[in-house]
Design a protein around this motif. Sequence first.
Motif, PDB file in Angstrom:
ATOM      1  N   LEU A  85       8.817  -3.894  10.206  1.00  0.00           N
ATOM      2  CA  LEU A  85       8.441  -2.683   9.457  1.00  0.00           C
ATOM      3  C   LEU A  85       9.661  -2.057   8.776  1.00  0.00           C
ATOM      4  CD1 LEU A  85       6.192  -1.510  12.298  1.00  0.00           C
ATOM      5  CD2 LEU A  85       5.362  -1.547   9.950  1.00  0.00           C
ATOM      6  N   ASP A  86       9.440  -1.591   7.556  1.00  0.00           N
ATOM      7  CA  ASP A  86      10.581  -1.106   6.761  1.00  0.00           C
ATOM      8  C   ASP A  86      10.477   0.366   6.401  1.00  0.00           C
ATOM      9  OD1 ASP A  86       8.399  -1.324   4.886  1.00  0.00           O
ATOM     10  OD2 ASP A  86       9.884  -1.161   3.292  1.00  0.00           O
ATOM     11  N   GLU A 111       3.924   8.655  14.448  1.00  0.00           N
ATOM     12  CA  GLU A 111       5.344   8.707  14.060  1.00  0.00           C
ATOM     13  C   GLU A 111       5.562   7.597  13.063  1.00  0.00           C
ATOM     14  OE1 GLU A 111       7.759  10.646  15.141  1.00  0.00           O
ATOM     15  OE2 GLU A 111       7.219  11.372  17.133  1.00  0.00           O
ATOM     16  N   PHE A 112       6.481   7.780  12.140  1.00  0.00           N
ATOM     17  CA  PHE A 112       6.817   6.708  11.208  1.00  0.00           C
ATOM     18  C   PHE A 112       7.832   5.797  11.885  1.00  0.00           C
ATOM     19  CE2 PHE A 112       9.029   4.703   7.676  1.00  0.00           C
ATOM     20  CZ  PHE A 112       7.948   4.199   6.982  1.00  0.00           C
ATOM     21  N   VAL A 113       7.445   4.537  12.070  1.00  0.00           N
ATOM     22  CA  VAL A 113       8.319   3.610  12.798  1.00  0.00           C
ATOM     23  C   VAL A 113       8.892   2.536  11.877  1.00  0.00           C
ATOM     24  CG1 VAL A 113       7.249   3.956  15.063  1.00  0.00           C
ATOM     25  CG2 VAL A 113       6.307   2.226  13.527  1.00  0.00           C
ATOM     26  N   VAL A 166      -1.849  -1.124  12.244  1.00  0.00           N
ATOM     27  CA  VAL A 166      -3.045  -0.506  11.652  1.00  0.00           C
ATOM     28  C   VAL A 166      -2.816   0.996  11.696  1.00  0.00           C
ATOM     29  CG1 VAL A 166      -5.547  -0.512  11.550  1.00  0.00           C
ATOM     30  CG2 VAL A 166      -4.381  -2.248  12.894  1.00  0.00           C
ATOM     31  N   ASP A 176       1.231  -6.134  10.781  1.00  0.00           N
ATOM     32  CA  ASP A 176       2.206  -5.404  11.598  1.00  0.00           C
ATOM     33  C   ASP A 176       1.581  -4.210  12.321  1.00  0.00           C
ATOM     34  OD1 ASP A 176       1.781  -3.976   9.249  1.00  0.00           O
ATOM     35  OD2 ASP A 176       3.881  -3.906   8.648  1.00  0.00           O
ATOM     36  N   SER A 232       0.825  -1.214   0.000  1.00  0.00           N
ATOM     37  CA  SER A 232       0.000   0.000   0.000  1.00  0.00           C
ATOM     38  C   SER A 232       0.855   1.259   0.000  1.00  0.00           C
ATOM     39  CB  SER A 232      -0.940   0.025   1.207  1.00  0.00           C
ATOM     40  OG  SER A 232      -0.210   0.199   2.389  1.00  0.00           O
ATOM     41  N   TYR A 233       2.121   1.094   0.329  1.00  0.00           N
ATOM     42  CA  TYR A 233       2.942   2.294   0.504  1.00  0.00           C
ATOM     43  C   TYR A 233       3.897   2.585  -0.641  1.00  0.00           C
ATOM     44  CZ  TYR A 233       2.052   3.993   5.226  1.00  0.00           C
ATOM     45  OH  TYR A 233       1.516   4.576   6.325  1.00  0.00           O
ATOM     46  N   LYS A 257      -1.952   2.745  15.293  1.00  0.00           N
ATOM     47  CA  LYS A 257      -1.743   4.200  15.225  1.00  0.00           C
ATOM     48  C   LYS A 257      -3.119   4.844  15.036  1.00  0.00           C
ATOM     49  CE  LYS A 257       2.097   5.104  12.519  1.00  0.00           C
ATOM     50  NZ  LYS A 257       2.665   5.589  11.233  1.00  0.00           N
ATOM     51  N   THR A 305      -3.950   3.885   8.630  1.00  0.00           N
ATOM     52  CA  THR A 305      -5.221   4.435   8.128  1.00  0.00           C
ATOM     53  C   THR A 305      -6.336   3.404   8.230  1.00  0.00           C
ATOM     54  OG1 THR A 305      -4.785   3.701   5.873  1.00  0.00           O
ATOM     55  CG2 THR A 305      -4.028   5.903   6.455  1.00  0.00           C
ATOM     56  N   GLY A 306      -5.974   2.116   8.222  1.00  0.00           N
ATOM     57  CA  GLY A 306      -6.970   1.042   8.267  1.00  0.00           C
ATOM     58  C   GLY A 306      -7.394   0.589   6.875  1.00  0.00           C
ATOM     59  N   LEU A 307      -6.920   1.279   5.840  1.00  0.00           N
ATOM     60  CA  LEU A 307      -7.357   0.987   4.467  1.00  0.00           C
ATOM     61  C   LEU A 307      -6.982  -0.427   4.024  1.00  0.00           C
ATOM     62  CD1 LEU A 307      -6.396   4.426   2.854  1.00  0.00           C
ATOM     63  CD2 LEU A 307      -8.710   3.502   3.070  1.00  0.00           C
ATOM     64  N   THR A 308      -5.765  -0.858   4.358  1.00  0.00           N
ATOM     65  CA  THR A 308      -5.312  -2.186   3.935  1.00  0.00           C
ATOM     66  C   THR A 308      -6.175  -3.271   4.558  1.00  0.00           C
ATOM     67  OG1 THR A 308      -3.062  -1.325   3.882  1.00  0.00           O
ATOM     68  CG2 THR A 308      -3.297  -3.716   3.838  1.00  0.00           C
TER      69      THR A 308
HETATM   70  P1  5GP Z   1      -2.801   1.280   6.575  1.00  0.00           P
HETATM   71  O1  5GP Z   1      -3.453   0.681   5.356  1.00  0.00           O
HETATM   72  O2  5GP Z   1      -3.509   0.922   7.854  1.00  0.00           O
HETATM   73  O3  5GP Z   1      -2.618   2.754   6.413  1.00  0.00           O
HETATM   74  O4  5GP Z   1      -1.336   0.714   6.698  1.00  0.00           O
HETATM   75  C1  5GP Z   1      -0.921  -0.327   5.923  1.00  0.00           C
HETATM   76  C2  5GP Z   1       0.538  -0.582   5.965  1.00  0.00           C
HETATM   77  O5  5GP Z   1       1.287   0.606   5.941  1.00  0.00           O
HETATM   78  C3  5GP Z   1       1.014  -1.319   7.189  1.00  0.00           C
HETATM   79  O6  5GP Z   1       0.758  -2.684   7.106  1.00  0.00           O
HETATM   80  C4  5GP Z   1       2.486  -1.006   7.140  1.00  0.00           C
HETATM   81  O7  5GP Z   1       3.141  -1.920   6.296  1.00  0.00           O
HETATM   82  C5  5GP Z   1       2.513   0.388   6.569  1.00  0.00           C
HETATM   83  N1  5GP Z   1       2.714   1.369   7.644  1.00  0.00           N
HETATM   84  C6  5GP Z   1       1.807   2.082   8.316  1.00  0.00           C
HETATM   85  N2  5GP Z   1       2.388   2.865   9.261  1.00  0.00           N
HETATM   86  C7  5GP Z   1       3.707   2.596   9.173  1.00  0.00           C
HETATM   87  C8  5GP Z   1       4.856   3.062   9.892  1.00  0.00           C
HETATM   88  O8  5GP Z   1       4.816   3.871  10.828  1.00  0.00           O
HETATM   89  N3  5GP Z   1       6.051   2.538   9.505  1.00  0.00           N
HETATM   90  C9  5GP Z   1       6.176   1.638   8.491  1.00  0.00           C
HETATM   91  N4  5GP Z   1       7.394   1.192   8.223  1.00  0.00           N
HETATM   92  N5  5GP Z   1       5.128   1.186   7.796  1.00  0.00           N
HETATM   93  C10 5GP Z   1       3.909   1.659   8.140  1.00  0.00           C
END
Ligand code: 5GP
Length: 178
Positions: free
Chosen positions: A156-157, A149-151, A100, A98, A67-68, A129, A102-105
Amino acid sequence: MGAIERVLITKEELNKQVKEMASRISKDYEGKELVIIGVLKGGFIFLADLAREITIPVDLDFMSVSSYGNSSKSSGVVKIIKDVDTNIDGKHVLIVEDIVDTGLTLNHLVELLKTRGPLSVKICAALDKPSRRKVDVQVDYKGIEIPDEFVVGYGLDYCGKYRNIPEVCILKKDVYLK
Ligand code: 5GP
């Protein structure tokens, strides 16, 4: 590692969290047919820890989603790169993720898996988050809450790196603002 600002969650805190979740999962799914679906790549370390603390027989499978892309901001676009091989019809499903954000995934994955006839679809996530949530997704086994915060680390990468750090860490801002 030079790119790390500070450790946010230690190995001990993660370990304690994993044990508590595994114990709840083992009780809740006792006598039921459970398929655990790990979400790659980020969920692989958490799932490896969690699976080894679960005391009931389970099927394990994986999905790979993206998603990123290569940035630190969610695009909202969920791409299925690898689907599960297991037939989940008539079984209970637990998605292991790993974080949550935005929750979109997870919202997308739950809706997709529900079309395949499972008895239930629940979610277990190592980190949460809540301040960044865009869709209301029910996380049944919610992990450690973190600030906006971005972790990196613990699976997580950032740009494919830092997954192998055993703690959850905050990356120096200049690493991804460059
Ligand atoms: P969502 O769809 O809930 O926004 O997040 C989906 C994915 O974004 C997560 O499974 C994760 O891989 C990535 N992600 C979200 N927040 C972080 C962050 O703080 N650090 C990293 N490395 N990945 C994140």
